[in-house]
Design a protein around this motif. Structure first.
Motif, PDB file in Angstrom:
ATOM      1  N   GLY A   1       0.533  -1.274  -0.278  1.00 37.20           N
ATOM      2  CA  GLY A   1       0.228  -0.165  -0.358  1.00 37.20           C
ATOM      3  C   GLY A   1       0.657   0.719  -0.253  1.00 37.20           C
ATOM      4  O   GLY A   1       0.374   2.018  -0.561  1.00 37.20           O
ATOM      5  N   TRP A   2       2.440   1.318   0.607  1.00 37.62           N
ATOM      6  CA  TRP A   2       3.109   2.664   1.244  1.00 37.62           C
ATOM      7  C   TRP A   2       3.544   2.607  -0.410  1.00 37.62           C
ATOM      8  O   TRP A   2       3.389   3.792  -0.888  1.00 37.62           O
ATOM      9  CB  TRP A   2       4.095   2.303   2.075  1.00 37.62           C
ATOM     10  CG  TRP A   2       4.731   3.331   1.946  1.00 37.62           C
ATOM     11  CD1 TRP A   2       4.553   5.241   2.337  1.00 37.62           C
ATOM     12  CD2 TRP A   2       6.077   3.411   1.270  1.00 37.62           C
ATOM     13  NE1 TRP A   2       5.720   4.980   2.694  1.00 37.62           N
ATOM     14  CE2 TRP A   2       6.840   4.635   1.799  1.00 37.62           C
ATOM     15  CE3 TRP A   2       6.889   2.634   0.903  1.00 37.62           C
ATOM     16  CZ2 TRP A   2       8.241   4.215   1.099  1.00 37.62           C
ATOM     17  CZ3 TRP A   2       8.340   2.554   0.963  1.00 37.62           C
ATOM     18  CH2 TRP A   2       9.211   3.900   0.775  1.00 37.62           C
TER      19      TRP A   2
ATOM     20  N   SER B   1       2.997   1.987  -3.133  1.00 31.53           N
ATOM     21  CA  SER B   1       1.534   1.776  -4.345  1.00 31.53           C
ATOM     22  C   SER B   1       1.702   3.809  -3.787  1.00 31.53           C
ATOM     23  O   SER B   1       1.195   4.632  -5.491  1.00 31.53           O
ATOM     24  CB  SER B   1      -0.320   1.714  -3.799  1.00 31.53           C
ATOM     25  OG  SER B   1      -0.154   0.017  -3.955  1.00 31.53           O
ATOM     26  N   SER B   2       1.609   4.053  -2.748  1.00 30.49           N
ATOM     27  CA  SER B   2       1.921   5.693  -2.828  1.00 30.49           C
ATOM     28  C   SER B   2       2.928   6.301  -3.318  1.00 30.49           C
ATOM     29  O   SER B   2       2.956   7.589  -3.668  1.00 30.49           O
ATOM     30  CB  SER B   2       0.975   6.020  -1.879  1.00 30.49           C
ATOM     31  OG  SER B   2       2.033   5.686  -0.255  1.00 30.49           O
ATOM     32  N   VAL B   3       4.028   5.749  -3.017  1.00 33.89           N
ATOM     33  CA  VAL B   3       5.196   6.854  -3.503  1.00 33.89           C
ATOM     34  C   VAL B   3       4.935   6.626  -4.972  1.00 33.89           C
ATOM     35  O   VAL B   3       5.658   7.829  -5.859  1.00 33.89           O
ATOM     36  CB  VAL B   3       6.116   5.165  -3.481  1.00 33.89           C
ATOM     37  CG1 VAL B   3       6.992   6.190  -3.617  1.00 33.89           C
ATOM     38  CG2 VAL B   3       6.518   5.196  -1.577  1.00 33.89           C
ATOM     39  N   GLU B   4       4.107   5.486  -6.000  1.00 29.06           N
ATOM     40  CA  GLU B   4       3.754   5.132  -7.079  1.00 29.06           C
ATOM     41  C   GLU B   4       3.366   6.484  -7.424  1.00 29.06           C
ATOM     42  O   GLU B   4       3.631   7.199  -8.524  1.00 29.06           O
ATOM     43  CB  GLU B   4       3.815   4.390  -7.424  1.00 29.06           C
ATOM     44  CG  GLU B   4       4.372   3.790  -7.125  1.00 29.06           C
ATOM     45  CD  GLU B   4       4.039   1.926  -8.502  1.00 29.06           C
ATOM     46  OE1 GLU B   4       4.932   0.834  -7.388  1.00 29.06           O
ATOM     47  OE2 GLU B   4       2.769   1.459  -7.774  1.00 29.06           O
ATOM     48  N   GLY B   5       2.095   6.680  -7.187  1.00 26.92           N
ATOM     49  CA  GLY B   5       1.237   8.074  -7.091  1.00 26.92           C
ATOM     50  C   GLY B   5       1.470   9.431  -6.920  1.00 26.92           C
ATOM     51  O   GLY B   5       2.079   9.991  -7.889  1.00 26.92           O
ATOM     52  N   VAL B   6       2.795   9.595  -5.919  1.00 26.11           N
ATOM     53  CA  VAL B   6       3.215  11.079  -4.892  1.00 26.11           C
ATOM     54  C   VAL B   6       4.202  11.066  -6.605  1.00 26.11           C
ATOM     55  O   VAL B   6       4.275  12.060  -7.255  1.00 26.11           O
ATOM     56  CB  VAL B   6       4.083  10.579  -4.196  1.00 26.11           C
ATOM     57  CG1 VAL B   6       4.596  11.821  -3.670  1.00 26.11           C
ATOM     58  CG2 VAL B   6       2.881  10.643  -3.151  1.00 26.11           C
TER      59      VAL B   6
ATOM     60  N   ASP C   1       2.717  12.064  -9.623  1.00 27.91           N
ATOM     61  CA  ASP C   1       2.097  13.866 -10.056  1.00 27.91           C
ATOM     62  C   ASP C   1       3.560  14.004  -9.237  1.00 27.91           C
ATOM     63  O   ASP C   1       3.503  15.817 -10.144  1.00 27.91           O
ATOM     64  CB  ASP C   1       1.603  14.011  -8.754  1.00 27.91           C
ATOM     65  CG  ASP C   1       0.686  14.711  -8.361  1.00 27.91           C
ATOM     66  OD1 ASP C   1      -0.546  15.631  -8.976  1.00 27.91           O
ATOM     67  OD2 ASP C   1       0.653  16.040  -7.180  1.00 27.91           O
TER      68      ASP C   1
ATOM     69  N   LEU D   1       7.741  11.198   1.963  1.00 33.24           N
ATOM     70  CA  LEU D   1       7.412   9.279   1.727  1.00 33.24           C
ATOM     71  C   LEU D   1       8.125   9.257   2.671  1.00 33.24           C
ATOM     72  O   LEU D   1       7.306   7.850   3.848  1.00 33.24           O
ATOM     73  CB  LEU D   1       8.322   9.253  -0.276  1.00 33.24           C
ATOM     74  CG  LEU D   1       7.508   9.641  -1.242  1.00 33.24           C
ATOM     75  CD1 LEU D   1       8.032   9.287  -2.217  1.00 33.24           C
ATOM     76  CD2 LEU D   1       5.821   9.306  -0.847  1.00 33.24           C
TER      77      LEU D   1
ATOM     78  N   GLY E   1       5.629   8.829   5.880  1.00 35.00           N
ATOM     79  CA  GLY E   1       4.954   7.993   5.600  1.00 35.00           C
ATOM     80  C   GLY E   1       5.532   6.171   5.722  1.00 35.00           C
ATOM     81  O   GLY E   1       4.517   5.844   6.689  1.00 35.00           O
TER      82      GLY E   1
ATOM     83  N   THR F   1       4.148   4.306   8.510  1.00 33.35           N
ATOM     84  CA  THR F   1       3.408   2.302   8.236  1.00 33.35           C
ATOM     85  C   THR F   1       4.442   1.553   8.946  1.00 33.35           C
ATOM     86  O   THR F   1       3.515   0.630   9.028  1.00 33.35           O
ATOM     87  CB  THR F   1       3.469   2.043   6.029  1.00 33.35           C
ATOM     88  OG1 THR F   1       2.438   3.511   5.680  1.00 33.35           O
ATOM     89  CG2 THR F   1       3.083   0.907   6.668  1.00 33.35           C
TER      90      THR F   1
END
Length: 218
Positions: A165-166, A168-173, A176, A192, A195, A199
């Motif tokens: 999950g973390w 995936s958020s790294v990829e999204g951040v 962007d 990150l 974050g 986690t």
């Protein structure tokens, strides 16, 4: 001293040919990384690639079979570089290792945006082979983080799910960030890292076998 001693060890012709072949293949991949960084996959034909690379089209077919094979080889080469950056911090203290890993990840995405986008979004449309390459990247990064946090690579299912999950958020951040370019890389890295610390503490609540390491800054 005889002639063989003066000349040194002989290199078999097959080995010399293989070395030249690998070097030539590497040159074509380096050229392709630059081409696909500026132009979309669909916009480049094999004729375009050969012309811009300054080689005969048959040479590209010889090494990569077709355009998709060439593209996948470029993505795999990009992945190898990304993973190498992430794994090159094993001799550092754990906290610094995490920070350097994340900064190296962002640095790669910043300077190889087309390759990074292809890796994390699946390449051309939904490409199962590129998605498999992306999954390999996630797995290698997950192992790197687990080893830094817990000195182990066998990650319990709950911890694995939380870390995925973390990631995936790294990829999204990161996607962007490279699209907007509004923040400094250090700021994004700090976000990150924090974050990840959150986690790891959440994982500890559910999985006592994976205690959150007491690293300052996480």
């Amino acid at each position: 001293m005889n002639n063989s001693q003066q000349r040194g060890p002989l290199v078999p012709p097959a080995a010399r040919t293989s070395a030249r072949s690998q070097a030539r293949r590497g040159e074509l991949i380096a050229i392709g990384r630059k081409l696909f960084a500026d132009t979309s996959y669909d916009a480049l034909s094999m004729d375009d690639i050969a012309r811009q690379a300054g080689v005969a089209k048959g040479l590209i077919y010889y090494y990569f079979k077709n355009k998709r094979g060439y593209y996948l080889a470029i993505i795999e080469d990009s992945v190898a570089e990304l993973v190498q950056r992430a794994g090159s911090t094993h001799d550092l203290p754990p906290a610094e290792r995490v920070q350097r890993t994340i900064d190296g990840y962002l640095r790669y995405a910043q300077h190889h945006q087309a390759a990074y986008r292809a890796i994390v979004t699946g390449g051309v449309g939904f490409d199962a082979e590129v998605m498999a390459i992306r999954d390999e990247v996630r797995e290698r990064l997950l192992v790197t983080i687990a080893h830094a946090a817990w000195s182990r690579t066998d990650v319990p299912p709950l911890a694995r799910t939380a870390l995925i999950g973390w990631l995936s958020s790294v990829e999204g951040v990161t996607l962007d960030w490279i699209a907007r370019r509004e923040l400094e890389r250090g700021t994004v890295a700090a976000l990150l890292v924090r974050g990840l610390g959150n986690t790891l503490r959440l994982i500890e609540e559910f999985e006592p076998r994976c205690p959150a390491p007491p690293y300052p800054g996480l």
